[in-house]
Design a protein around this motif. Structure first.
Motif, PDB file in Angstrom:
ATOM      1  N   PHE A 123      11.767  33.259   5.685  1.00 12.33           N
ATOM      2  CA  PHE A 123      11.214  33.873   6.891  1.00 12.33           C
ATOM      3  C   PHE A 123      10.156  32.961   7.529  1.00 12.33           C
ATOM      4  O   PHE A 123      10.150  32.754   8.754  1.00 12.33           O
ATOM      5  N   LYS A 124       9.264  32.435   6.714  1.00 10.82           N
ATOM      6  CA  LYS A 124       8.212  31.563   7.238  1.00 10.82           C
ATOM      7  C   LYS A 124       8.798  30.312   7.882  1.00 10.82           C
ATOM      8  O   LYS A 124       8.404  29.906   8.975  1.00 10.82           O
ATOM      9  N   TYR A 137      11.943  29.731   8.962  1.00 11.03           N
ATOM     10  CA  TYR A 137      12.885  29.950  10.072  1.00 11.03           C
ATOM     11  C   TYR A 137      12.199  30.513  11.311  1.00 11.03           C
ATOM     12  O   TYR A 137      12.454  30.047  12.433  1.00 11.03           O
ATOM     13  N   PHE A 138      11.326  31.495  11.120  1.00 11.29           N
ATOM     14  CA  PHE A 138      10.716  32.158  12.267  1.00 11.29           C
ATOM     15  C   PHE A 138       9.310  31.636  12.570  1.00 11.29           C
ATOM     16  O   PHE A 138       9.020  31.228  13.703  1.00 11.29           O
ATOM     17  N   ILE A 188      14.124  28.154  13.802  1.00 14.82           N
ATOM     18  CA  ILE A 188      15.140  28.854  14.579  1.00 14.82           C
ATOM     19  C   ILE A 188      15.546  28.040  15.802  1.00 14.82           C
ATOM     20  O   ILE A 188      16.669  28.149  16.307  1.00 14.82           O
ATOM     21  N   SER A 239      15.961  26.184   6.257  1.00 20.66           N
ATOM     22  CA  SER A 239      15.167  27.334   5.829  1.00 20.66           C
ATOM     23  C   SER A 239      15.772  27.988   4.589  1.00 20.66           C
ATOM     24  O   SER A 239      15.041  28.452   3.700  1.00 20.66           O
TER      25      SER A 239
END
Length: 257
Positions: free
Chosen positions: A215-216, A218-219, A224, A234
């Motif tokens: 999550f960290k 990629y976003f 992304i 990621s």
């Protein structure tokens, strides 16, 4: 130039011939270049000497990363200021100019985190530079813990280089293909077991650490914006965390028997 305003470049090497000429070409205008070699078996030392570098040797032993040799390498330099460069990183002219300009200013901190542009799967990643490395600092009093993925302990104030321009950075040449990344993932997670031996991760960490790191990356870190390669990178970041925790649990089970 005053001694106070001199910079030594320090490069730790082991079988680093692949990118070394390009790396040394980019740092040849600094005051000194010290190559700390861990008993390379390729042409690393020969290339370093061709470029007029001062070569010192640190026994490799069973080390899988450069960190055990970092403090020795730093203290082998002779300038007040040290710039640590990996053997697969390019120092841009803009970064070199920025560092000399900064150390001439009265408010210069004792250490600087330098942004780094990275490659993945043969592409230079897009987006904001978020990979900051503490690689520039005063030599006196600096100690580097001998564990993978650690930062040096600098005797004084440290800051990040921000808002200085996109070209004021390192350009990372390696960790490019999935094969290279996964090889390093296996080696580095071995080192993490010793570094994090005081941690008491359980089975839950096998789930939440990989998910959080994905999550960290990629976003929050903007992968992304890098399309398919960003999603893959990621995911690999999550795999790194899973493998690290799994190896720590494995070591704990071994210690019990």
């Amino acid at each position: 130039m005053l001694e106070e305003n001199k910079i030594s470049v320090v490069i730790n090497t082991y079988n680093a011939e692949r990118h070394l000429r390009e790396v040394l070409e980019a740092v040849k205008w600094f005051d000194e270049t010290v190559v700390c070699d861990m008993e390379s078996t390729d042409s690393t030392v020969s290339i370093a000497r061709q470029y007029g570098c001062r070569v010192v040797t640190y026994p490799k032993g069973d080390s899988v990363c450069a960190e055990p040799a970092r403090t020795f390498a730093i203290q082998s330099a002779t300038s007040k200021w040290v710039l640590v460069v990996d053997a697969d990183e390019i120092v841009t002219p803009e970064l070199r100019q920025y560092l000399y300009r900064r150390i001439a200013e009265a408010d210069c901190p004792e250490g600087l985190y330098i942004p780094r542009r990275n490659r993945f799967m043969n592409r230079l990643k897009a987006g904001r530079l978020r990979d900051f490395q503490l690689r520039f600092f005063i030599r006196e009093g600096t100690v580097w813990p001998p564990y993978v993925h650690t930062f040096p302990q600098v005797n004084g104030r440290v800051e990040k280089i921000e808002h200085a321009g996109r070209e004021v950075c390192f350009v990372h040449l390696a960790e490019n293909t999935l094969h290279e990344v996964m090889q390093k993932t296996n080696d580095y997670t071995d080192g993490e077991v010793a570094k994090k031996s005081h941690k008491h991760y359980g089975i839950g960490a096998l789930l939440w650490r990989p998910v959080w790191r994905f999550f960290k990356s990629y976003f929050m870190d903007g992968n992304i914006r890098n399309g398919l390669t960003g999603f893959i990178e990621s995911s690999v970041a999550g795999i790194y965390q899973f493998l690290m925790v799994a190896k720590m649990l494995e070591q704990r089970m071994k210690d019990r028997h």
